[in-house]
Design an enzyme around this catalytic site. Structure first.
Site, PDB file in Angstrom:
ATOM      1  N   SER A 136       0.831  -1.215   0.000  1.00 10.56           N
ATOM      2  CA  SER A 136       0.000   0.000   0.000  1.00 10.56           C
ATOM      3  C   SER A 136       0.860   1.256   0.000  1.00 10.56           C
ATOM      4  O   SER A 136       0.572   2.222  -0.711  1.00 10.56           O
ATOM      5  CB  SER A 136      -0.943  -0.005   1.206  1.00 10.56           C
ATOM      6  OG  SER A 136      -0.225  -0.029   2.423  1.00 10.56           O
ATOM      7  N   ASP A 180       7.587   2.707   6.619  1.00  7.65           N
ATOM      8  CA  ASP A 180       7.389   2.188   5.268  1.00  7.65           C
ATOM      9  C   ASP A 180       7.624   3.269   4.215  1.00  7.65           C
ATOM     10  O   ASP A 180       8.315   3.048   3.220  1.00  7.65           O
ATOM     11  CB  ASP A 180       5.973   1.618   5.122  1.00  7.65           C
ATOM     12  CG  ASP A 180       5.728   0.442   6.047  1.00  7.65           C
ATOM     13  OD1 ASP A 180       6.693  -0.071   6.624  1.00  7.65           O
ATOM     14  OD2 ASP A 180       4.559   0.042   6.197  1.00  7.65           O
TER      15      ASP A 180
END
Length: 390
Positions: A136, A180
């Site tokens: 994502s 991330d």
């Protein structure tokens, strides 16, 4: 075919598919990688230390601005067809599926006062979804990199990190930290990203396992996980409770030497959650020092200790992850751990090249004997961060 040639061919192919779909060529093609976290799990939102690296699997987006406020999104992997939205009607929590990630970026840009026009977007990603490799965030980082350029927003990498975090937290509804995005936006080939999550300071640490006769295997258990589920949120809440009870701003401020005293001030579950974060921060620092002074071949025991802490203290592993880790270790890996937010996803196994096939075969066999879905197993190497590729 070398990496540059593969990238050029991939970008050209996606641009051609975009033109076939939307009737005009894209203004450009941008890509952002997924990531593997070498060590440092759930430490990011505790203002601690993490050591991820960008991997050679990524999300690639071809984009063309429109003359109206319509957004049209299409994924090469999606069966739902084109998803349409309006830039003036984006509502947090109202979008489902993969489209919430690019639309969340648009919304977050708007929250900063940046005017985003309508656009057409075609996405292709080879980052496995639900595998704990940040599929994502790869999408978000590719989109924010593209829109930052196309709108002339002039955001720095650090600003794009916090912007995509805001999109995740407030639009998608996932209480994630900044690890991330930082790996995806700030990664570099042959290096891990040593990130201080308190101030976003980054140091690139050499991590070229293949130069020392090692490979890093990713074992995707096929147990899908989601950062927006209750398990992740409850662990974060426990950490915040522990920090408040100990009178610190974040668990980053608790040292290993403080744990004995902390045990008398916390309930048993909260103490275990705190102990994982505190010891994991310490392990990150040890891995960084070891990589710099001795190289990848000496970090195995720290990877093992990290997995035990996540399994026993943070309780975010699962039978498939434990089986992958234990089997890899017993068949030649020098260190292994689950990676990512937990409750599924992937494990990593640092393995001598000569033992790679033995480990692969043993893990597949163990999963078959246990009645688990057969895992996907592949190698990853540190790759460049988000960039325009056409």
């Amino acid at each position: 075919m070398n990496t540059t040639a593969r990238t050029d061919a991939h970008a050209s192919d996606l641009a051609s598919r975009f033109e076939e779909t939307f009737g005009a060529a894209p203004d450009g093609v941008w890509a952002a990688p997924g990531r593997v976290n070498l060590i440092g799990e759930h430490t990011d939102y505790n203002e601690g230390f993490v050591l991820p690296f960008a991997i050679d699997k990524r999300a690639t987006t071809a984009i063309r601005p429109r003359g109206d406020s319509t957004i049209r999104l299409l994924s090469t992997a999606g069966a739902e067809g084109i998803v349409a939205a309006d830039t003036a009607a984006l509502v947090p929590g109202a979008v489902t599926g993969w489209a919430k990630y690019p639309l969340g970026v648009v919304w977050a840009l708007q929250q900063r006062g940046i005017d985003v026009p309508g656009f057409d977007l075609l996405l292709h990603s080879d980052v496995p979804p639900g595998a704990g490799l940040s599929s994502s965030h790869a999408i978000e980082c590719a989109v924010v990199t593209a829109l930052n350029e196309l709108t002339g927003a002039g955001l720095t990498a650090e600003e794009m990190v916090t912007l995509t975090q805001h999109a995740e937290n407030a639009f998608v509804g996932a209480p994630t930290g900044i690890m991330d995005q930082s790996a995806s936006l700030r990664g570099a080939g042959g290096h891990a990203v040593f990130l201080d999550c308190r101030d976003q300071t980054v140091q690139l640490v050499p991590f070229e396992a293949q130069d020392t006769g090692l490979v890093l295997l990713v074992i995707d258990t096929k147990v899908a996980h989601s950062h927006s589920d209750g398990g992740y949120a409850s662990r974060r809440a426990s950490c915040e409770l522990g920090a408040a009870a100990l009178g610190v701003k974040a668990l980053r401020d608790v040292a290993v030497a403080d744990l004995e005293a902390a045990g008398g001030r916390l309930d048993p579950v909260t103490f275990r959650r705190v102990r994982h974060i505190v010891t994991e921060n310490d392990r990150v620092l040890q891995v960084v020092d070891t990589l710099r002074s001795q190289g990848p071949a000496r970090i195995g025991p720290l990877l093992d200790a990290s997995h035990a802490s996540m399994r026993d203290d943070f309780e975010i592993s699962c039978p498939e992850l434990d089986l992958a880790v234990d089997t890899a270790r017993s068949h030649g890996a020098i260190g292994a751990r689950m990676t990512g937010g937990g409750f599924g996803g992937s494990a990593i196994a640092l393995t001598p090249v000569g033992r790679e096939q033995q480990v692969r075969d043993a893990v597949v066999r163990a999963f078959t004997q246990a009645g688990f879905t057969s895992p996907d197993i592949f190698t990853v190497t540190p790759a460049a961060g988000a960039e325009r590729i056409r």
